[in-house]
Every structure is written in C-alpha cells, then in structure tokens.
Write a protein that holds these residues in place. Structure first.
Motif, PDB file in Angstrom:
ATOM      1  N   GLN A 377       0.831  -1.201   0.000  1.00 35.00           N
ATOM      2  CA  GLN A 377       0.000   0.000   0.000  1.00 35.00           C
ATOM      3  C   GLN A 377       0.871   1.259   0.000  1.00 35.00           C
ATOM      4  OE1 GLN A 377      -2.573  -1.336   3.502  1.00 35.00           O
ATOM      5  NE2 GLN A 377      -4.045  -0.198   2.255  1.00 35.00           N
ATOM      6  N   LYS A 378       1.955   1.218   0.776  1.00 36.88           N
ATOM      7  CA  LYS A 378       2.863   2.361   0.832  1.00 36.88           C
ATOM      8  C   LYS A 378       3.513   2.603  -0.535  1.00 36.88           C
ATOM      9  CE  LYS A 378       5.386   5.604   2.683  1.00 36.88           C
ATOM     10  NZ  LYS A 378       4.783   6.908   3.050  1.00 36.88           N
ATOM     11  N   ILE A 379       3.936   1.521  -1.179  1.00 34.86           N
ATOM     12  CA  ILE A 379       4.548   1.655  -2.501  1.00 34.86           C
ATOM     13  C   ILE A 379       3.537   2.193  -3.505  1.00 34.86           C
ATOM     14  CG2 ILE A 379       5.520   0.350  -4.430  1.00 34.86           C
ATOM     15  CD1 ILE A 379       6.875  -1.460  -2.369  1.00 34.86           C
ATOM     16  N   ALA A 380       2.306   1.709  -3.429  1.00 32.08           N
ATOM     17  CA  ALA A 380       1.264   2.214  -4.337  1.00 32.08           C
ATOM     18  C   ALA A 380       1.111   3.724  -4.182  1.00 32.08           C
ATOM     19  CB  ALA A 380      -0.061   1.505  -4.065  1.00 32.08           C
ATOM     20  N   GLU A 381       1.127   4.181  -2.928  1.00 29.07           N
ATOM     21  CA  GLU A 381       0.999   5.613  -2.665  1.00 29.07           C
ATOM     22  C   GLU A 381       2.224   6.372  -3.178  1.00 29.07           C
ATOM     23  OE1 GLU A 381      -0.615   8.271   1.064  1.00 29.07           O
ATOM     24  OE2 GLU A 381       0.693   6.565   1.497  1.00 29.07           O
ATOM     25  N   MET A 382       3.422   5.802  -2.981  1.00 27.12           N
ATOM     26  CA  MET A 382       4.652   6.433  -3.463  1.00 27.12           C
ATOM     27  C   MET A 382       4.634   6.587  -4.982  1.00 27.12           C
ATOM     28  SD  MET A 382       7.250   4.278  -1.010  1.00 27.12           S
ATOM     29  CE  MET A 382       8.748   4.726  -1.861  1.00 27.12           C
ATOM     30  N   ARG A 383       3.964   5.665  -5.667  1.00 19.78           N
ATOM     31  CA  ARG A 383       3.913   5.709  -7.134  1.00 19.78           C
ATOM     32  C   ARG A 383       2.754   6.553  -7.651  1.00 19.78           C
ATOM     33  NH1 ARG A 383       3.002   0.568  -9.494  1.00 19.78           N
ATOM     34  NH2 ARG A 383       4.354   1.009 -11.276  1.00 19.78           N
ATOM     35  N   GLY A 384       2.045   7.229  -6.750  1.00 17.41           N
ATOM     36  CA  GLY A 384       0.936   8.075  -7.166  1.00 17.41           C
ATOM     37  C   GLY A 384      -0.385   7.353  -7.291  1.00 17.41           C
ATOM     38  N   GLY A 385      -0.448   6.120  -6.795  1.00 22.56           N
ATOM     39  CA  GLY A 385      -1.680   5.349  -6.865  1.00 22.56           C
ATOM     40  C   GLY A 385      -2.517   5.484  -5.615  1.00 22.56           C
ATOM     41  N   ASP A 386      -3.599   4.716  -5.560  1.00 23.46           N
ATOM     42  CA  ASP A 386      -4.521   4.724  -4.428  1.00 23.46           C
ATOM     43  C   ASP A 386      -4.204   3.531  -3.527  1.00 23.46           C
ATOM     44  OD1 ASP A 386      -6.600   4.677  -2.628  1.00 23.46           O
ATOM     45  OD2 ASP A 386      -8.195   4.813  -4.129  1.00 23.46           O
ATOM     46  N   PRO A 387      -3.715   3.759  -2.316  1.00 22.92           N
ATOM     47  CA  PRO A 387      -3.364   2.632  -1.440  1.00 22.92           C
ATOM     48  C   PRO A 387      -4.568   1.841  -0.956  1.00 22.92           C
ATOM     49  CG  PRO A 387      -3.213   4.696  -0.237  1.00 22.92           C
ATOM     50  CD  PRO A 387      -3.468   5.059  -1.663  1.00 22.92           C
ATOM     51  N   TYR A 388      -5.764   2.351  -1.212  1.00 23.06           N
ATOM     52  CA  TYR A 388      -6.978   1.661  -0.782  1.00 23.06           C
ATOM     53  C   TYR A 388      -7.684   0.965  -1.946  1.00 23.06           C
ATOM     54  CZ  TYR A 388      -6.011   4.876   3.043  1.00 23.06           C
ATOM     55  OH  TYR A 388      -5.397   5.580   4.047  1.00 23.06           O
ATOM     56  N   ALA A 389      -7.070   0.962  -3.128  1.00 24.94           N
ATOM     57  CA  ALA A 389      -7.648   0.311  -4.313  1.00 24.94           C
ATOM     58  C   ALA A 389      -6.832  -0.930  -4.657  1.00 24.94           C
ATOM     59  CB  ALA A 389      -7.666   1.281  -5.495  1.00 24.94           C
ATOM     60  N   TRP A 390      -7.492  -2.058  -4.767  1.00 20.58           N
ATOM     61  CA  TRP A 390      -6.791  -3.305  -5.066  1.00 20.58           C
ATOM     62  C   TRP A 390      -6.052  -3.220  -6.395  1.00 20.58           C
ATOM     63  CZ3 TRP A 390      -4.249  -7.212  -3.667  1.00 20.58           C
ATOM     64  CH2 TRP A 390      -4.067  -8.330  -4.483  1.00 20.58           C
ATOM     65  N   ALA A 391      -6.610  -2.542  -7.393  1.00 19.94           N
ATOM     66  CA  ALA A 391      -5.946  -2.455  -8.688  1.00 19.94           C
ATOM     67  C   ALA A 391      -4.554  -1.842  -8.547  1.00 19.94           C
ATOM     68  CB  ALA A 391      -6.786  -1.641  -9.662  1.00 19.94           C
ATOM     69  N   ASP A 392      -4.406  -0.828  -7.704  1.00 24.05           N
ATOM     70  CA  ASP A 392      -3.103  -0.183  -7.528  1.00 24.05           C
ATOM     71  C   ASP A 392      -2.184  -0.990  -6.611  1.00 24.05           C
ATOM     72  OD1 ASP A 392      -3.870   1.872  -9.189  1.00 24.05           O
ATOM     73  OD2 ASP A 392      -4.489   3.199  -7.581  1.00 24.05           O
ATOM     74  N   ARG A 415       8.055 -12.199  -1.849  1.00 26.78           N
ATOM     75  CA  ARG A 415       7.734 -12.706  -3.185  1.00 26.78           C
ATOM     76  C   ARG A 415       6.351 -12.169  -3.572  1.00 26.78           C
ATOM     77  NH1 ARG A 415       9.189 -19.050  -2.918  1.00 26.78           N
ATOM     78  NH2 ARG A 415       7.794 -18.913  -1.134  1.00 26.78           N
ATOM     79  N   GLY A 416       6.343 -10.873  -3.889  1.00 25.37           N
ATOM     80  CA  GLY A 416       5.084 -10.166  -4.038  1.00 25.37           C
ATOM     81  C   GLY A 416       4.270 -10.552  -5.247  1.00 25.37           C
ATOM     82  N   GLY A 417       4.860 -11.242  -6.221  1.00 18.61           N
ATOM     83  CA  GLY A 417       4.061 -11.709  -7.353  1.00 18.61           C
ATOM     84  C   GLY A 417       3.109 -12.822  -6.977  1.00 18.61           C
ATOM     85  N   GLU A 418       3.476 -13.589  -5.932  1.00 16.89           N
ATOM     86  CA  GLU A 418       2.655 -14.739  -5.558  1.00 16.89           C
ATOM     87  C   GLU A 418       1.254 -14.359  -5.076  1.00 16.89           C
ATOM     88  OE1 GLU A 418       4.666 -17.386  -2.943  1.00 16.89           O
ATOM     89  OE2 GLU A 418       6.280 -17.816  -4.381  1.00 16.89           O
ATOM     90  N   PRO A 419       1.098 -13.359  -4.172  1.00 14.67           N
ATOM     91  CA  PRO A 419      -0.262 -13.032  -3.749  1.00 14.67           C
ATOM     92  C   PRO A 419      -1.140 -12.491  -4.876  1.00 14.67           C
ATOM     93  CG  PRO A 419       1.326 -11.456  -2.851  1.00 14.67           C
ATOM     94  CD  PRO A 419       2.107 -12.600  -3.411  1.00 14.67           C
ATOM     95  N   VAL A 420      -0.531 -11.902  -5.901  1.00 14.85           N
ATOM     96  CA  VAL A 420      -1.317 -11.431  -7.044  1.00 14.85           C
ATOM     97  C   VAL A 420      -1.941 -12.621  -7.765  1.00 14.85           C
ATOM     98  CG1 VAL A 420      -1.223 -10.228  -9.258  1.00 14.85           C
ATOM     99  CG2 VAL A 420       0.078  -9.353  -7.302  1.00 14.85           C
ATOM    100  N   ILE A 421      -1.118 -13.639  -8.032  1.00 11.05           N
ATOM    101  CA  ILE A 421      -1.634 -14.852  -8.680  1.00 11.05           C
ATOM    102  C   ILE A 421      -2.607 -15.573  -7.749  1.00 11.05           C
ATOM    103  CG2 ILE A 421      -0.968 -17.105  -9.613  1.00 11.05           C
ATOM    104  CD1 ILE A 421       1.717 -15.799 -10.383  1.00 11.05           C
ATOM    105  N   TYR A 422      -2.280 -15.591  -6.478  1.00 13.45           N
ATOM    106  CA  TYR A 422      -3.116 -16.246  -5.458  1.00 13.45           C
ATOM    107  C   TYR A 422      -4.530 -15.673  -5.456  1.00 13.45           C
ATOM    108  CZ  TYR A 422      -4.143 -17.639  -0.538  1.00 13.45           C
ATOM    109  OH  TYR A 422      -4.673 -18.141   0.623  1.00 13.45           O
ATOM    110  N   VAL A 423      -4.643 -14.357  -5.366  1.00 15.31           N
ATOM    111  CA  VAL A 423      -5.967 -13.724  -5.357  1.00 15.31           C
ATOM    112  C   VAL A 423      -6.666 -13.920  -6.693  1.00 15.31           C
ATOM    113  CG1 VAL A 423      -7.202 -11.527  -5.134  1.00 15.31           C
ATOM    114  CG2 VAL A 423      -5.286 -12.048  -3.608  1.00 15.31           C
TER     115      VAL A 423
END
Length: 466
Positions: A377-392, A415-423
């Motif tokens: 969520q912090k990284i999403a915010e750092m990149r200008g995204g919405d930390p409360y939106a799953w897409a970001d 291994r942050g790619g794994e939870p993306v595939i998991y969900v």
C-alpha cells in the motif's frame, strides 16, 4: 459498424422525464444475465445495472428493476410505457418501431463458437449444413440475415427468446447444436465453464449496445440519457466498468477449469457443511472460503508444505495457535480456523478500503502477511496510486521483489508476485462455484430436456432463401 442515434432538436419535450420525477423512481426492464444484472455476493450487480443505478442517482430518483423477461419482453414493456428504459444487452437497431435508442454504450462483436471435436468452423462457408442457434433479438440474427442475403442463401439457423448465453453454450457442448453466434465479451465471461466449446471466428461488423426508450413520450429522457452516457465516457467510468466486468484475463486454461469443476463435483460435498458453518460464523460467502481452500490445498486435509504449513487451509503453527486450532489436519478445525483468521486479517485493514477490494486485500494478506500488504500500500501511494484500491496495490505487490522498492518499506523483501496470482486464482475459482450454483438454479427447466429431444418448442427456425 457503430450505428447512430436520433438527432436531438431543441426544444425537446419531456413528459416522461417529468413523470419519472413526479413519481420519484425510474422503472427499468433488464435481463438476469452476467453481462446485464444479477445478484452478486454484495447484492445487485452487473455492467448495465451499475450504469442505470448511476443514472437514477443523477436524476435524483430511486431505481425500480424488472428482470423477469427476455429481449422481446423488455422492448414490449418500453413501447407500452410499462418501462421507462430498457437496459438488457440490446443491440442498437433504429428500424425497430416504437423505440428510440440511446447513443452507443459499447461495441458488440458477433462471434461464432462451435463444439469441440467438429472440423474447425473458421469461416462463413463452414456454417452451411450446421445446426446453428442464436438468442432471438440479441442482434446475432441480424448479422446472420445479412450474411444469408449477401453470400450464403442456403444458410439456416434457429432462434429462441427463452434461453440465455449459458443455455446456448450448454446446447452446443452437449451436441444439441453444432454452432452458436454470441458476442465476444460473452464468450470471454463463459468460456471457462464450457471447455467443450471452441472459439471460431468473428462474424461481420460490430454492433452497438444501447438503451431503449419509448418513442412516443418526448425526447427529454433520451436527451438526459445521452448526456449522462457522454459524461460517463468522458470521465472514464464507462471504460472502468467495462474493464471490471469484461476485461478479465484468461489465467485459467480450459484444462484447469475442467479439473477444478471435476474436483468440485468429486470432493466439495465432503466439506461443504464445514464451509457453510464457517461462513455463518464469519460472514463470508461459503463459496469464497471453498475457493480459498482449493487454492491452498486442493481440498486435501492432510496437505503439508516443505515449510511446515499444514491442513486443508494450510495454516502455520503460529496461526493455528492464534485461532485455537489444536489439530491442523482435522478439516473442520482447519476450515473454521482459516475462516476466522481471514476475518481477523480483514478487520485489521484500514477502514478506507471498501468492498470488494477489502476482500481481495484480505486474501492477499492471508498469503503474504499483513506487513507486506501494508508495504505494498505504501509503494502504491509512493507511485501516485490509491493505497486503498486493489488495482493499484496489485501493481505494487510484485515490486516487493525489487531492492529499489523493498528497501524503502518496513518489512522488506517478499515474493510479491505470488499473492497477485493467489488472489487472481481464488477469484476465478469463486466465479466458477458461483456459476455452478447459478446454473443449478436458473437452468433447471432446460436441463430437464433429454439430449436429442425435440426442440421445436424452444427454437424458431429461420429457413434458407434458396
């Protein structure tokens, strides 16, 4: 080709718009399909439902829906004044009497599909001699009629107003039809559930999806509808809704879908009561918990990973102790403990996260841990995204594998790619279980017909013009 809509010459008359405001509700007729309107886990949902709900809010009135009819019923209700608006995956056809159509909402690309095992149906000439089915009024018949008149006078097909896309694909898969003509986005939503149906070829030019309004009640409502749709396109809402409902990747192949459905039929009943009990305690849909259990262990209660995670819901020893599970290999304890742990994770998420994103993030945290989710969520915010939106957050999670990013957050590498595939997988398993449940409820009457039974009462035949 995209068809146009009637020109609006001021000053428009607005008797229907005035009547809607006076009674304080908008009457919309629709159809109960995955692409229009249906009851989802969080209540009513669907692409066109989302749009008409927003339109009613824009008018400042409540929304009343009737979803009991077919396409002909919707158009008749609009013509007669029983409905103010028809939103039912309707193809824009300006030749229809008594109807004004809105501006185009999205394109509808006709697609030929056929039963796996037949010789490839890859071009129009291969349609001759095949048993072809379409939904009456869907627009597929218009495209076939044009093909018949232009180059294939021997072409014949069957039309029915009393079936939907899933019925049509089922008839193709079980051999009662050889071919169906539907739309590309409809096949994309349904193809995993019908592994016996092949993608053939795109047929003709795209049509346009539009809303139907009565032609004899003035142009005021039509003007407001078109203005609303223009605004939805301009602010990106139309594109976002289209991506949400029709833009999913085919990340499970046919074999994976078929295997999952086979295992659901073979194993799920063994543990269904436990999933139902856990759902009652935690408020989750039991099918979501079942999808989670399949992703974790393929519903194998004695599953064990090399790292010591065990059981049907694959709990760590510390998680099991946290939720009071004394035997991780006991399926009832594992399902109950896994559901309660997922609930506790969900409750610890920031309150700003709304559904359904809240559930997707809870599932991601179940897999990778809350700390790493917070980092994403912090990284999403750092990149200008919405930390409360799953897409970001979904885009940010794989960055936890890159030093540039994980070095800037609290919990470091994951291994942050794994939870993306998991969900992603859980969501698709959940969709399949929802489909199985809906098919049992909605298509009961159709499924009572014996294969090869006389379908004279189901279809009208459009003959060749030889």
């Amino acid at each position: 080709m995209l068809l146009g809509w009637p020109a609006l010459n001021p000053p428009p008359e607005a008797p229907l718009l005035d009547a809607i405001r006076a009674r304080d509700f908008l009457q919309v007729d629709t159809r109960n399909t995955p692409t229009t309107y249906y009851q989802g886990r969080q209540g009513p949902t669907g692409f066109e439902f989302e749009l008409v709900r927003r339109f009613a809010e824009r008018l400042g009135v409540s929304l009343s829906l009737d979803s009991d009819g077919n396409i002909d019923d919707v158009l008749d209700a609009v013509r007669s004044g029983k409905a103010d608006l028809g939103a039912a995956a309707l193809p824009l056809d300006p030749t229809l009497p008594g109807i004004h159509f809105s501006r185009a909402i999205m394109t509808l690309q006709p697609l030929v599909v056929y039963r796996r095992g037949l010789p490839p149906v890859a071009e129009p000439g291969k349609l001759l001699g095949r048993s072809i089915g379409v939904i009456k009024g869907s627009g597929a018949g218009l495209v076939l009629r044009e093909l018949q008149q232009d180059s294939l006078p021997g072409l014949s097909w069957k039309e029915s107003a009393d079936i939907e896309v899933a019925d049509l694909l089922s008839l193709v898969e079980n051999g009662e039809l050889d071919v169906a003509v539907i739309y590309a986005h409809q096949f994309k939503l349904n193809r995993l559930f019908f592994p016996g149906v092949e993608n053939g070829f795109l047929l003709g030019d795209p049509l346009s999806l539009a809303w139907a309004l009565p032609a004899d009640r003035g142009l005021g409502l039509l003007q407001r509808v078109n203005r609303f749709l223009d605004e939805m396109q301009a602010d990106g809402t139309l594109a976002a809704l289209s991506a949400r409902y029709f833009g999913q990747d085919d990340y499970l192949e046919y074999v994976g879908a078929r295997t999952f459905i086979q295992q659901a039929n073979a194993r799920l009943d063994t543990y269904k009561d436990e999933f139902l009990a856990a759902a009652r305690k935690t408020g989750f849909d039991w099918k979501l918990l079942a999808a989670l259990g399949y992703q974790e262990s393929h519903w194998k209660p004695e599953a064990t990973s090399p790292t010591g995670v065990r059981g049907l819901m694959m709990l760590t020893q510390s998680t099991a102790e946290q939720v009071g599970v004394t035997n991780r290999l006991d399926p009832a304890q594992s399902i109950d403990g896994g559901a309660r742990y997922l609930k506790s994770v969900k409750q610890r998420l920031p309150e700003e996260i709304e559904e359904p994103d809240r559930t997707w993030m809870a599932l991601a945290a179940y897999n990778v841990g809350l700390g790493h989710l917070y980092d994403a969520q912090k990284i999403a915010e750092m990149r200008g995204g919405d930390p409360y939106a799953w897409a970001d957050v979904r885009e940010a999670l794989p960055l936890l594998q890159k030093r540039k990013w994980y070095s800037q957050v609290r919990y470091g590498y994951a291994r942050g790619g794994e939870p993306v595939i998991y969900v992603r997988n859980i969501r698709r398993y959940y969709e399949i279980l929802n489909y199985i449940e809906r098919s049992q409820q909605q298509f009961f009457q159709l499924n009572q017909r014996e294969p090869g039974a006389d379908d004279g009462g189901l279809f009208d035949v459009v003959p060749p013009v030889l």
